[in-house]
Design an enzyme around this catalytic site. Structure first.
Site, PDB file in Angstrom:
ATOM      1  N   PHE A  26       0.771  -1.228   0.052  1.00 24.12           N
ATOM      2  CA  PHE A  26       0.108   0.035   0.018  1.00 24.12           C
ATOM      3  C   PHE A  26       0.919   0.981   0.013  1.00 24.12           C
ATOM      4  O   PHE A  26       1.782   1.217   0.695  1.00 24.12           O
ATOM      5  CB  PHE A  26      -0.910   0.096   1.149  1.00 24.12           C
ATOM      6  N   ILE A  85       1.742   4.944   6.081  1.00 29.43           N
ATOM      7  CA  ILE A  85       0.289   4.985   6.250  1.00 29.43           C
ATOM      8  C   ILE A  85      -0.033   6.520   6.380  1.00 29.43           C
ATOM      9  O   ILE A  85       1.031   7.301   7.206  1.00 29.43           O
ATOM     10  CB  ILE A  85      -0.016   4.730   7.891  1.00 29.43           C
ATOM     11  N   ILE A  86      -0.701   7.245   5.342  1.00 33.75           N
ATOM     12  CA  ILE A  86      -1.129   8.418   5.301  1.00 33.75           C
ATOM     13  C   ILE A  86      -2.400   8.544   5.566  1.00 33.75           C
ATOM     14  O   ILE A  86      -3.432   8.009   5.420  1.00 33.75           O
ATOM     15  CB  ILE A  86      -1.005   8.755   3.743  1.00 33.75           C
ATOM     16  N   GLU A  89      -9.244  10.942   6.255  1.00 34.73           N
ATOM     17  CA  GLU A  89     -10.442  11.697   6.955  1.00 34.73           C
ATOM     18  C   GLU A  89     -11.055  10.919   8.066  1.00 34.73           C
ATOM     19  O   GLU A  89     -11.820  11.471   8.613  1.00 34.73           O
ATOM     20  CB  GLU A  89     -11.248  12.169   5.942  1.00 34.73           C
ATOM     21  N   THR A  90     -10.825   9.700   8.148  1.00 33.47           N
ATOM     22  CA  THR A  90     -11.261   9.044   8.955  1.00 33.47           C
ATOM     23  C   THR A  90     -10.259   8.324  10.148  1.00 33.47           C
ATOM     24  O   THR A  90      -9.305   8.458  10.134  1.00 33.47           O
ATOM     25  CB  THR A  90     -12.193   7.618   8.537  1.00 33.47           C
ATOM     26  N   HIS A  92      -9.583   5.473  10.485  1.00 32.20           N
ATOM     27  CA  HIS A  92      -8.789   4.204   9.952  1.00 32.20           C
ATOM     28  C   HIS A  92      -7.343   4.548  10.090  1.00 32.20           C
ATOM     29  O   HIS A  92      -6.355   3.375  10.544  1.00 32.20           O
ATOM     30  CB  HIS A  92      -9.203   4.104   8.629  1.00 32.20           C
ATOM     31  N   ASN A 117      11.576  -0.716  13.036  1.00 31.08           N
ATOM     32  CA  ASN A 117      10.080  -0.380  12.595  1.00 31.08           C
ATOM     33  C   ASN A 117      10.310   0.910  11.498  1.00 31.08           C
ATOM     34  O   ASN A 117      10.518   2.023  12.387  1.00 31.08           O
ATOM     35  CB  ASN A 117       9.216  -0.114  13.538  1.00 31.08           C
ATOM     36  N   ARG A 131      10.560  11.654   4.018  1.00 26.49           N
ATOM     37  CA  ARG A 131      11.377  10.777   4.829  1.00 26.49           C
ATOM     38  C   ARG A 131      11.612   9.583   4.233  1.00 26.49           C
ATOM     39  O   ARG A 131      12.582   8.645   5.034  1.00 26.49           O
ATOM     40  CB  ARG A 131      10.203  10.518   5.865  1.00 26.49           C
TER      41      ARG A 131
END
Length: 154
Positions: A26, A85-86, A89-90, A92, A117, A131
């Site tokens: 992802f 992980i970006i 709006e939720t 999640h 990690n 990054r």
């Protein structure tokens, strides 16, 4: 403890180490950059290419289960988690960030195996790109240093 500090001499010497990398697909372009720079740094540190195993999973939540399988294999000196992980709006984002991080930590502690990690948790894609290279290199260095440190412990 008296005498010389353990884990300082040769701490970034990767010769003889076997490293497993689990990368989430992802946000693939970003995680690919993480992996490229991580693997390049491992090779620079002396880890032999055949001793680097690079596996991919769909997303960050799947990383811990594959790390656990590799840890149970017992054939690795250190593992590396790569993902991105970006924030959306939720809620999640928080769920994925918190649970993937907790899973990585749990595997490391349960198996007394260092896991670097490098699952990026960022506000936007620009932050991730800013990054990616540095964190990929950092992950390689952490994995090698911690593998050597744990090897030196009684």
């Amino acid at each position: 403890m008296q005498g010389a500090d353990k884990g300082t001499a040769g701490e970034l010497a990767g010769e003889g180490l076997r490293i497993g990398i689990v990368r989430a697909r992802f946000n693939d372009a970003i995680t690919n950059k993480l992996a490229e720079t991580c693997i390049a740094e491992l090779l620079t540190l002396g880890v032999v290419a055949r001793d680097v195993v690079h596996l991919t999973v769909p997303g960050a939540l799947e990383i811990p289960v594959v790390l656990k399988a590799l840890a149970e294999d017992g054939d690795y000196d250190a593992l590396i988690a790569l993902g991105c992980i970006i924030r959306g709006e939720t809620y999640h984002f928080e769920l994925v960030a918190n649970e993937s991080g907790a899973g990585v930590t749990r595997v490391s502690l349960d198996h007394r195996l260092p896991i670097a990690n490098a699952i990026l948790t960022v506000e936007d894609e620009a932050q991730a790109w800013a990054r990616a290279e540095e964190k990929g290199r950092d992950a390689a260095r952490v994995a090698v240093e911690m593998a050597n440190l744990l090897e030196d412990l009684p």
